[in-house]
Design an enzyme around this catalytic site. Structure first.
Site, PDB file in Angstrom:
ATOM      1  N   ARG D  98      84.263 -41.066 -18.041  1.00 34.65           N
ATOM      2  CA  ARG D  98      83.939 -42.339 -17.403  1.00 34.65           C
ATOM      3  C   ARG D  98      85.126 -43.009 -16.719  1.00 34.65           C
ATOM      4  O   ARG D  98      84.988 -43.531 -15.603  1.00 34.65           O
ATOM      5  CB  ARG D  98      83.307 -43.295 -18.423  1.00 34.65           C
ATOM      6  CG  ARG D  98      82.021 -42.790 -19.054  1.00 34.65           C
ATOM      7  CD  ARG D  98      81.152 -42.091 -18.093  1.00 34.65           C
ATOM      8  NE  ARG D  98      79.828 -41.775 -18.622  1.00 34.65           N
ATOM      9  CZ  ARG D  98      78.972 -41.011 -17.979  1.00 34.65           C
ATOM     10  NH1 ARG D  98      79.293 -40.460 -16.816  1.00 34.65           N
ATOM     11  NH2 ARG D  98      77.786 -40.769 -18.494  1.00 34.65           N
ATOM     12  N   ASP D 127      78.265 -46.236 -22.110  1.00 33.50           N
ATOM     13  CA  ASP D 127      78.829 -45.904 -20.804  1.00 33.50           C
ATOM     14  C   ASP D 127      79.029 -47.115 -19.919  1.00 33.50           C
ATOM     15  O   ASP D 127      80.000 -47.205 -19.163  1.00 33.50           O
ATOM     16  CB  ASP D 127      77.945 -44.854 -20.106  1.00 33.50           C
ATOM     17  CG  ASP D 127      78.149 -43.495 -20.733  1.00 33.50           C
ATOM     18  OD1 ASP D 127      79.257 -43.237 -21.240  1.00 33.50           O
ATOM     19  OD2 ASP D 127      77.200 -42.695 -20.719  1.00 33.50           O
ATOM     20  N   SER D 181      67.369 -37.040 -22.613  1.00 30.18           N
ATOM     21  CA  SER D 181      68.247 -37.429 -21.516  1.00 30.18           C
ATOM     22  C   SER D 181      69.564 -36.669 -21.637  1.00 30.18           C
ATOM     23  O   SER D 181      70.040 -36.411 -22.742  1.00 30.18           O
ATOM     24  CB  SER D 181      68.452 -38.938 -21.610  1.00 30.18           C
ATOM     25  OG  SER D 181      69.701 -39.313 -21.140  1.00 30.18           O
TER      26      SER D 181
END
Lengths: 407, 407, 407, 407
Positions: D98, D127, D181
């Site tokens: 990230r 995130d 996901s």
């Protein structure tokens, strides 16, 4: 969050929490219960009752309590067992009082069937966090109302207008703004804001309220003896005292000798720095005394572990995590270390300083036989030190040999 | 260990190290090199040269050096960047000087072809460990001789006999035993032993050598301004000064105002407790000032990490691990944090205390815009605090919900 | 140290400790008491009785005990509550057994009026430290004799000569030297020395004794369920088991599936590195399972604090400080965290690996309501995250603004 | 926050970020710049260009970059120097990617004159925190838009409606909801949500995407040799490789042998627990190899300090504080320790496991001379151990003596 039906308010009786009281009534149309605690802040509490009644609170909804012994016994003393200091210097006087207030708010809410609690802390400070984390940790269903984050009374003028509009009496000296803001309890008084906002400016003497200026303190030192049992102070000059009385007595000594002043810029949990002037007269003496007795009763293993845990412990309290499993874990470790922290410490108090000058204990680990410069009758074999050093040096030698190859 | 052929001795010129010098010559028949360092202990060094010559040391084997700037720049200042304190109170004045002495001993040994170094520390203390770990870390092949652990001169009488026997001059005032033992350098003076051996007895005033009694200090406070750059003090009252001169100047201020006295019982690395009286006048002021400048220039992330690393760092220095990879790792972290620790601190010095009263810096992180009680023009949205608290509370709520099920 | 009069020896019945037994008798002329413990090392103990008698030990001086339950309950389990791992990988199988042996040695000494204890650990290893620190911590007056540090039997040949000379029977297969040295108890088997001394050489398969080669393990995974109560394993596949039986059962699963092998170079407390091959079949499964149950029953505050304390805790056990106040402090903190570590974990065992694949608990803190990707019915307000991030970012923004000024 | 004028969007080319793209255009009427990074997630990037163009993005506003080498060199490798593991088991594969994305978003914003960045992370996860803290730390003035926290497209149906309404092409297989996901980059693939939401249910095999099932992995072990320089992997089986190529090669080995699967329940920074399945094939091998080389090249002082700092370091990365002064302080300490972490490690890869079986280095601190069971020619004097133990025991004896008095 649905609207609260009945709210327990941390109520001081002062103008700001009176406005909050009225605002809760008008904004939410809810029943208000007031809780006023004597934490040793040095103010009369009974006027809060009259004021609450005047604002329409039913007498069974007014709770005024002296929690001083509980405060010192269950909050201040456990914290001092850890020698807790935030950011190297601050003794956490405000932080440690908040969980107790929240605990009583939640208990009174459960007792009176209230579904919410409310406090008068602003949205910029640490206290909102401390009040609310404690409340949620004790009752995960409770609602917490923080009017300062919600309402639009964002200036002194609007607050006074609201007060006038709702017939809240305003003392003459509260019409103007105070030159700084104060929080007080038995452990300390903190002052911040306004005249203190520039950390490059020396704080004016009038900010100090709990201690004489060291320059005005007695010209002769005073010696006192503090007695400890399992890490807690239990007597002064040989007289057994309750927890709160110990702290009150130390406060009086500290006040007189100008002890415990701190001008400090700290990091708030909410991300900004703030500057405050703290006065912790008795607490400063107590910390020094506790360290003094630990010097002879704690071994290096316990002491060094405590020192390494302390910053985390202090941060938890500062940030409002008193009722968290990690604070309780650390407390368990710290309390375990205090089983033999029993004995007496002599302190010299003089013009702003408290210094340990002597300590004695049946539980002492100090061994004159071992340390003496004189003949120690075999208590310690100096030759052992050679082996001790050789084995401690071994890895350093191996490192040096290795590193030389790569120079 | 095979017998040494040539030994570099840490030599003060005093009676004890003179006896060691002679003992090395007679016991091992080896050539002796003397190293006498000016660490700011406040003694003339040249007499050590005459004495060494008298004891038969060749002039090329006599090393007398002023290492004060190196001491402060490379040892004291790095340590103060960490705010290092041992066991809550001791500023490590003795500990930090030993590695420098060992470093020079080893360097002189390499220069003069010596295979050993020797020191005058006893087998009960920390200094033997510090000397030897540093020496081995710098030269894994070096031999270290610690006569106090080897010889049989275990009483004052036998020492004096040995001196007499070998024509070592003994000053009249050294015939009797000193009432306590002293170590001094620019950072501090430590006193221990004899009259100080009972920690329950208040230390006599005459033990103190570097500071006036606070009661005799000026009745008026004095304010000074210390300037910092990247964590190191670089000026006083606006005047740029070298590292050693900064410390000397602070020492003079501290001495005058009775600052930096500590009566302390500590845990030695070798396992026993000992009691000492420390005087660290300039260092005490420096620590307070460094904390003052960090208050506004360090953020909470760096500051709290530093606080949590400090006890380990201080323990490493106390235990003699200056030249260890873990001390160097911690130093790398600490130095990284000091890049913006630049600015000035105003301190009030008064009767034993040094207190930060103001601080200013172009590198300041203090934001009056954020903290102000006044309108902050949108710098900070108080409503953000609600979300901040909710997410910090989430795990506490889940815990409370869980724990309720098992009550 | 004056000569011992009566010594309690940690006696395995093997050749080495038999030689020690005889050496104690001849060197010190002292009475010898033998203590042989069943720690689950998988050897018959009764032969040790016959051998001791043969060597002249009176039957009342022969102590043979099954301490397996105590070992697992009071040593292994408390350690596993901490998820203790030394240097990232070693499960401390040898380290944790030593304090129990020392405890019984000291207790038997007190019972039989012995003034000393003796062990068969060498002067290069950690075990001497562990035996002796534990003994001294439990009885500060006890003498500890470590023959390997004292005698001159420094080669295999001299040992065998001594055995022959004193009619100590030597099994044929002990005449040659073993290709490596072994220590075993219920938690693990360690092998080191000789064929393992070069860490760049792959260890031969025959070194492994407790586990099948993963390549020979079953080709189909096996799933087991381990039940926990307050942090300790109490059942397997639904069947309640005693502490020792839990570990024995897990050992059997681990052996079969080749689980728990470790080829490792570690740092000994005495300063050198050594290479060992460890097999900890049941312990490896237990650690994985304990982590699995903590995943859902421990909150992040407890878990992260535990993680940060663990390396220190493991180091204390490795270095022999089981009976130290700091280990007890850490244990108090760790045990405090385990109050709700109750539930079941499903593990997949397959060719060297044990992996948590499912966990369930009435004490779970996992909230599907909060985490779900689906509509969470208001359990969590995503907008709270904005405030949470803003306040966490505030100091970073202030830092960035400051730092930009100095680029 | 005033409305953004020009936004740089982290754009994958997938349905969700395409909807965000369009929503930013319609909601704020602002110009959108897209940034699509190749982090080794294993997807074609060029289709993202076509899709962006289709959605009306000007070609000079489309940024597609291969950042794989930067990712491994400046993020993955520094993290692996620390042996970073979150909560005992998670290798931080999502967390570490990230900050790099945010860094490029901010740089592109500065380059293109954009005043905002946007990301597609939801309000429940970590995130969002990582993206935003990094962005604010790099540019305190930047606006960050998190559509998932703002919009009302809170169900799959509404998202698809919005897509249809704005002519966003929807791949057939995206019409239904995915059963879980996924996030992927070169270091790992994470899967969570839906079929994984019950931690008591074993994850279906089809969730795994980056590794073969260990049961399907080769029946014969494979041995590889990883070369290190200053803590970073630089070669495999003797072939020098770039950072990204090292990781890709290890990924291929890991994939083939079923290495690096983890079924895990973790504590999110935002306060809830979540369950994920992680696959970190190359990273798992790399961590084992790095530990292997540290075993012989790092001394205990460095190693134990690293171990004690690691949990805090890992937590910082997990929580999104990559660009924080405290992470940089820790990195400075860790990097300092890696100067000699150079050499080669041999690993055995077999059915889900990677195990160090041999290691060699010119920088090795392992000394066969010291550790040997054979005659060590005086490298180590076993008698030194006696003194070492005595001094380590001294405080324990003093404690025992004291404690006996109070039983």
């Amino acid at each position: 969050m649905s609207a609260p039906k009945k709210v327990v308010l941390a109520y001081s009786g002062g103008l700001d929490t009176s406005i909050i009281l009225k605002w809760l009534q008008t904004e939410y149309g809810c029943e208000v219960v007031t809780f006023t605690a004597d934490l040793g802040q040095g103010e009369e509490l009974e006027p809060a009752r009259a004021k609450a009644e005047l604002l329409g609170i039913k007498s069974e909804n007014i709770f005024i309590e002296d929690v001083r012994e509980e405060f010192v016994r269950d909050f201040v003393f456990p914290m001092f067992r850890a020698n807790a200091i935030y950011e190297g210097q601050y003794l956490l006087g405000t932080s440690i009082a908040r969980p107790l207030i929240s605990k009583r708010l939640v208990e009174i809410a459960e007792m009176t069937g209230a579904d919410a609690v409310a406090h008068g802390a602003t949205g910029k400070g640490n206290d909102q966090v401390r009040f609310e984390l404690a409340a949620y940790a004790l009752n995960p269903e409770i609602k917490v109302i923080a009017p300062w984050r919600e309402w639009d009374l964002t200036s002194r003028t609007r607050l006074l207008e609201f007060a006038e509009q709702h017939q809240i009496p305003v003392a003459k000296d509260k019409r103007g703004e105070a030159p700084f803001s104060v929080d007080a309890n038995m452990l300390h008084t903190s002052s911040e804001g306004k005249v203190l906002e520039d950390p490059a400016e020396i704080a004016p003497e009038y900010v100090h309220q709990r201690t004489v200026n060291p320059e005005d303190a007695p010209d002769t030192p005073e010696f006192i003896e503090v007695g400890f049992e399992k890490g807690d102070a239990v007597s002064i000059n040989g007289e057994a005292l309750s927890p709160a009385t110990v702290l009150e007595t130390l406060n009086e000594y500290g006040r007189k000798h100008g002890i415990g002043r701190l001008d400090f810029v700290e990091n708030r949990f909410v991300g900004m720095k703030s500057r405050g002037v703290y006065e912790t007269p008795g607490g400063t003496i107590l910390l020094e005394a506790h360290r003094g007795i630990e010097q002879i009763t704690l071994d290096s293993g316990s002491g060094h572990l405590k020192d390494s845990l302390m910053p985390r412990y202090a941060e938890l309290i500062y940030n409002g995590f008193w009722y968290s499993p990690e604070r309780e874990m650390l407390q368990a470790a710290i309390d375990k270390s205090q089983e033999h922290v029993t004995g007496t410490v002599t302190l010299k108090l003089y013009k702003g300083s408290a210094s340990t000058v002597a300590r004695a204990s049946d539980h002492s680990l100090y061994s004159e036989a071992h340390v003496t410069f004189e003949d120690d009758a075999g208590a310690y074999d100096q030759k052992d030190a050679a082996g001790f050093i050789q084995l401690n040096a071994l890895r350093l030698k191996l490192l040096a040999t290795r590193n030389r190859r790569f120079k």
